[in-house]
Design an enzyme around this catalytic site. Structure first.
Site, short mmCIF file in Angstrom:
data_model
loop_
_atom_site.label_atom_id
_atom_site.label_comp_id
_atom_site.label_asym_id
_atom_site.label_seq_id
_atom_site.Cartn_x
_atom_site.Cartn_y
_atom_site.Cartn_z
N ASN A 41 0.82 -1.22 0.00
CA ASN A 41 0.00 0.00 0.00
C ASN A 41 0.85 1.27 0.00
O ASN A 41 0.36 2.36 0.30
CB ASN A 41 -0.92 0.00 1.22
CG ASN A 41 -1.85 -1.18 1.22
OD1 ASN A 41 -2.47 -1.50 0.21
ND2 ASN A 41 -1.96 -1.87 2.35
N HIS A 125 -13.89 -1.36 6.84
CA HIS A 125 -12.74 -2.08 7.42
C HIS A 125 -13.05 -2.59 8.83
O HIS A 125 -13.83 -1.98 9.58
CB HIS A 125 -11.58 -1.07 7.49
CG HIS A 125 -10.26 -1.67 7.80
ND1 HIS A 125 -9.77 -1.78 9.08
CD2 HIS A 125 -9.30 -2.19 6.99
CE1 HIS A 125 -8.57 -2.33 9.05
NE2 HIS A 125 -8.26 -2.58 7.79
N GLU A 168 -15.85 4.48 4.00
CA GLU A 168 -14.48 4.75 3.58
C GLU A 168 -14.56 5.68 2.37
O GLU A 168 -15.59 5.74 1.72
CB GLU A 168 -13.75 3.43 3.22
CG GLU A 168 -13.62 2.51 4.43
CD GLU A 168 -12.91 1.19 4.14
OE1 GLU A 168 -12.21 1.08 3.12
OE2 GLU A 168 -13.06 0.28 4.97
N SER A 172 -11.01 -0.45 0.69
CA SER A 172 -9.68 -1.07 0.69
C SER A 172 -9.61 -2.34 -0.14
O SER A 172 -8.56 -2.65 -0.68
CB SER A 172 -9.25 -1.36 2.13
OG SER A 172 -10.15 -2.24 2.75
N ASP A 197 -13.13 7.05 6.40
CA ASP A 197 -11.74 6.60 6.54
C ASP A 197 -11.08 6.74 5.16
O ASP A 197 -11.47 6.07 4.21
CB ASP A 197 -11.73 5.15 7.03
CG ASP A 197 -10.32 4.64 7.28
OD1 ASP A 197 -9.35 5.30 6.86
OD2 ASP A 197 -10.20 3.55 7.89
N HIS A 200 -6.98 4.71 2.07
CA HIS A 200 -6.48 4.44 0.71
C HIS A 200 -6.74 5.61 -0.24
O HIS A 200 -6.50 5.48 -1.44
CB HIS A 200 -7.12 3.17 0.16
CG HIS A 200 -6.78 1.96 0.97
ND1 HIS A 200 -5.65 1.21 0.75
CD2 HIS A 200 -7.39 1.41 2.05
CE1 HIS A 200 -5.59 0.24 1.65
NE2 HIS A 200 -6.63 0.34 2.45
N LYS A 219 0.28 3.97 4.85
CA LYS A 219 0.07 3.51 3.47
C LYS A 219 0.68 4.53 2.51
O LYS A 219 1.87 4.51 2.28
CB LYS A 219 -1.40 3.22 3.25
CG LYS A 219 -1.78 1.96 4.04
CD LYS A 219 -3.23 1.63 4.12
CE LYS A 219 -3.39 0.35 4.94
NZ LYS A 219 -4.74 0.15 5.42
C1 LIG Z 1 -5.13 -0.37 6.66
C2 LIG Z 1 -6.39 0.26 7.07
C3 LIG Z 1 -6.53 0.76 8.35
C4 LIG Z 1 -5.50 0.54 9.42
O1 LIG Z 1 -4.45 1.42 9.29
P1 LIG Z 1 -3.06 1.07 10.03
O2 LIG Z 1 -2.33 2.35 10.11
O3 LIG Z 1 -2.39 0.05 9.16
O4 LIG Z 1 -3.42 0.51 11.37
C5 LIG Z 1 -7.69 1.43 8.67
N1 LIG Z 1 -8.67 1.59 7.77
C6 LIG Z 1 -8.58 1.11 6.52
C7 LIG Z 1 -9.70 1.32 5.58
C8 LIG Z 1 -7.44 0.42 6.13
O5 LIG Z 1 -7.36 -0.09 4.91
#
Ligand SMILES: *Cc1c(COP(=O)(O)O)cnc(C)c1O
Length: 374
Positions: A41, A125, A168, A172, A197, A200, A219
């Site tokens: 990522n 997620h 989101e 993801s 969120d 990505h 990421k």
């Molecule tokens: C990877 C991810 C997370 C977690 O983030 P980290 O910093 O790896 O703990 C949270 N939300 C989504 C949508 C993700 O893909």
């Protein structure tokens, strides 16, 4: 435990930890072999950018922050990273968490309680679901990217004190984008808040019309950590109520320095921001898959065993593409998930697309339209 592990193995759902070494560019080494990886990522290649590594070295006068942010761990790197994130997102303030998982867990469980309603997209997620469960609020899920279903669930809004809608920005495991404007309109007409969120979406989405935005430094920024952006009141509230912020040590200075440098590079380089999506679109053109909406492209295979087999065949050809299986995705939708980055060479993408065409997996693409049963 043994019985459960055997059942996982029988159902092709057992996961194994495999030591993996990242080399220059998108190359990895595992099991003694070298692969071009499409399963990282690190969308902009910032984890290996010389300026980011230099910032990490400069920040490494101490290896750790020594305490939680509320005690003595709120070091200058935490302060300036928070300001930079708020400026980038155009919000009054931001709060830096240990990682994205903790940011979602702590924020959602702090914002909602037992008299409240949380409505989340079905594809959200795991950490958003865990936050909703931990909050003690009534928790319902709406069909993926379906504002009409959300509207139906909002009919019960007045039975509750507060309502939080959760999505989101870029999903993801599906790579599609949420209809944030429609979600925001529903939030506004039902006295609810919209939280998204952007794990990505950083650098790919812009001006998300949300009340609260969460993200990760792990990421696109190539470092480690998480954050929440919102009004000063929201950030003050979270600093006093989000337990995964309060009761954990702040990020080490080298980590915040690397993330802040990566954010600055991303901010000033529009061409860099475009490259992962351009790479993904080149791939979907070459394969005839639906046009990529983000750097993530799924190819749904169906059963877990078949997805593992497809992944193994790509490995034979020198490509590392992890098979994504339940519970990460719903049963029957195991898939290959391709993540494109600024580090990928066009000729490797062309060869990957050619390999996929030869294997005939593209016949499965109709499955991508299927709504999972649960
Ligand atoms: C990877 C991810 C997370 C977690 O983030 P980290 O910093 O790896 O703990 C949270 N939300 C989504 C949508 C993700 O893909």
């Amino acid at each position: 435990m043994r019985a459960e592990l055997d059942a996982l193995k029988d159902n092709q759902l057992f996961r194994e930890l495999v030591a993996t070494e990242h080399e220059q560019g998108a190359t990895i080494r595992r099991n003694g072999r070298r692969y071009v990886s499409f399963s990282s990522n690190d969308y902009f290649g910032l984890s290996q950018h010389p300026a980011v590594l230099a910032a990490a070295r400069d920040g490494a006068r101490r290896a750790g922050a020594g305490a939680s942010a509320l005690v003595t761990g709120y070091h200058p790197g935490m302060v300036s990273l928070g300001r930079a994130l708020a400026a980038y997102k155009g919000t009054q303030a931001a709060l830096v968490f240990g990682n994205g998982y903790m940011a979602n867990l702590g924020t959602i469980s702090a914002l909602a309680g037992k008299d409240d309603l949380i409505l989340a997209d079905k594809a959200c997620h795991a950490c958003m679901i865990d936050g909703a469960v931990l909050s003690g609020a009534t928790f319902r899920r709406f069909r993926h990217n379906d504002p009409d279903h959300l509207r139906q669930l909002l009919a019960k809004r007045c039975d509750y004190r507060h309502c939080l809608i959760v999505s989101e920005t870029v999903f993801s495991m599906d790579g599609d984008r949420a209809p944030l404007h429609a979600l925001r309109e529903l939030a506004d007409t039902h006295d609810a808040w919209l939280l998204a969120d952007d794990a990505h979406g950083l650098g790919v989405t812009e001006d998300n019309p949300v009340h609260i935005e969460i993200g990760t430094l792990s990421k696109g920024l190539g470092s480690y950590g998480g954050y929440v952006c919102g009004s000063q009141a929201v950030i003050d509230f979270l600093a006093n109520r989000a337990r995964s912020f309060m009761f954990t040590t702040a990020l080490p200075p080298l980590v915040t320095a690397a993330a802040e440098q990566a954010l600055a590079l991303l901010h000033r380089d529009a061409a860099l921001r475009r490259r992962p999506l351009e790479a993904a679109r080149f791939f979907t053109q070459q394969t005839g898959l639906p046009e990529a909406q983000s750097p993530i492209v799924p190819l749904v295979i169906g059963e877990a065993g078949a997805a593992l087999e497809a992944s193994a065949q790509l490995a034979e050809a020198g490509f590392w593409v992890a098979a994504i299986r339940p519970p990460t995705v719903p049963p029957g939708t195991a898939r290959l998930r391709f993540a494109f980055s600024a580090l990928h060479e066009q000729r490797d993408i062309a060869r990957l697309a050619e390999t996929i065409r030869q294997h005939g997996w593209l016949g499965h693409t109709h499955l991508q339209r299927l709504e999972p049963a649960c």
